[in-house]
Design an enzyme around this catalytic site. Sequence first.
Site, PDB file in Angstrom:
ATOM      1  N   ASP A   1       0.847  -1.198   0.000  1.00  0.00           N
ATOM      2  CA  ASP A   1       0.000   0.000   0.000  1.00  0.00           C
ATOM      3  C   ASP A   1       0.887   1.255   0.000  1.00  0.00           C
ATOM      4  O   ASP A   1       0.606   2.229  -0.697  1.00  0.00           O
ATOM      5  CB  ASP A   1      -0.911  -0.010   1.234  1.00  0.00           C
ATOM      6  CG  ASP A   1      -1.624  -1.343   1.369  1.00  0.00           C
ATOM      7  OD1 ASP A   1      -2.391  -1.699   0.464  1.00  0.00           O
ATOM      8  OD2 ASP A   1      -1.378  -2.057   2.365  1.00  0.00           O
TER       9      ASP A   1
ATOM     10  N   HIS B   1      -4.741  -3.280   6.293  1.00  0.00           N
ATOM     11  CA  HIS B   1      -4.520  -3.566   4.862  1.00  0.00           C
ATOM     12  C   HIS B   1      -5.867  -3.959   4.272  1.00  0.00           C
ATOM     13  O   HIS B   1      -6.197  -5.135   4.116  1.00  0.00           O
ATOM     14  CB  HIS B   1      -3.505  -4.697   4.667  1.00  0.00           C
ATOM     15  CG  HIS B   1      -3.435  -5.129   3.221  1.00  0.00           C
ATOM     16  ND1 HIS B   1      -2.964  -4.321   2.225  1.00  0.00           N
ATOM     17  CD2 HIS B   1      -3.840  -6.275   2.606  1.00  0.00           C
ATOM     18  CE1 HIS B   1      -3.065  -4.941   1.063  1.00  0.00           C
ATOM     19  NE2 HIS B   1      -3.592  -6.142   1.270  1.00  0.00           N
TER      20      HIS B   1
END
Length: 327
Positions: free
Chosen positions: A158, A186
Amino acid sequence: MAPVNVTVTGAAGQIGYALLFRIASGHLLGPDTQVSLRLLEIPQAVKAAEGTAMELDDCAFPLLSGIEITDDPKKAFDGVNVALLVGARPRTKGMERGDLLEANGGIFKPQGEAINAGAASDVRVLVVGNPANTNALIAAAHAPDVPRERFTAMTRLDHNRALSQLASKVGCSITDIKKMTIWGNHSATQYPDLFNAEVNGQSAAAVVNDEAWLADTYIPTVAKRGAAIIEARGASSAASAANAALNHIHDWVNGTAEGDWTSMAIPSDGSYGVPEGLISSFPVTCSGGEYSIVQGLEINEFSRARIDASVAELVEERDAVQALGLI
Ligand code: NAD
Ligand code: LMR
């Protein structure tokens, strides 16, 4: 020096295939560190893992001192220094969230127990398999003799996505950007923070100067990138996920660059109002093989609401696995 024992679970999967060759060629621990690989798979996939091991042999990597393949977590984690927990149960049609958490509990509980039983005293664990933060929480709960802070989950992909999307918006290079942070889970609730990030030393949010783009384009593009890749490729990200796993461990062991930090999902110590013990993503610096949370960052109202939303999702996941008796 003895080789470092690196265990990869889900070794015959697509991330495993993208990961193993780079570990063996020095991208995990550097060009001077010998590695010995342990590949853990379920019995049905052991043969495929053997095929991958044959290819690893055929590369004649000077840094690769050995490969063992097993379907027994106890053998896989005996003496392990770096554990990459990649194999997980994906969500399939008709599966409720509780079913997914329970199925993963069946994987991460015995793996946590096996790490507790046999890992080396310096073991570092990275959970990649989804839901990564909560799977890490489950594994850690079953390894009471291993310091909690050794259990981490991956938000580096990410983080890298956040760098790349920002660079393309402002027309800078990746190396012009410092101090990026992914906060929280996440998942689609994660929060990439441009208020504390910098482009050539200036606030990234000020350089962008477009709160609507930030809220309506940037954050959802980063947070839903995994789903966009599944849509485009028909399979989830593999090479970029493997690359992020290498980045995560490499920085943890070798340190982050001076004047910069990275994002890791780690057990919260209560910093920034994140309940203690939750495995949540924070800005961290690494030095001497240890990470520490960057303290004293300003969290404005925009950021606070989004961090709180992602943390609330982690609390829900924790409560669900607690109710299932998994932690
Ligand atoms: P994959 O289905 O190609 O491979 C998974 C492998 O895990 C399979 O070979 C399977 O046999 C194995 N496995 C299942 N249960 C196991 C167990 N108990 N022990 C050992 N091995 C086991 O999946 P993939 O594309 O390699 O992805 C793996 C996981 O990583 C998925 O959960 C995916 O959602 C997740 N992922 C996370 C991130 C992240 O940023 N955190 C990014 C991409 C993918
Ligand atoms: C990703 O971020 O690419 C993956 O976590 C997506 C997924 O669900 O496997």
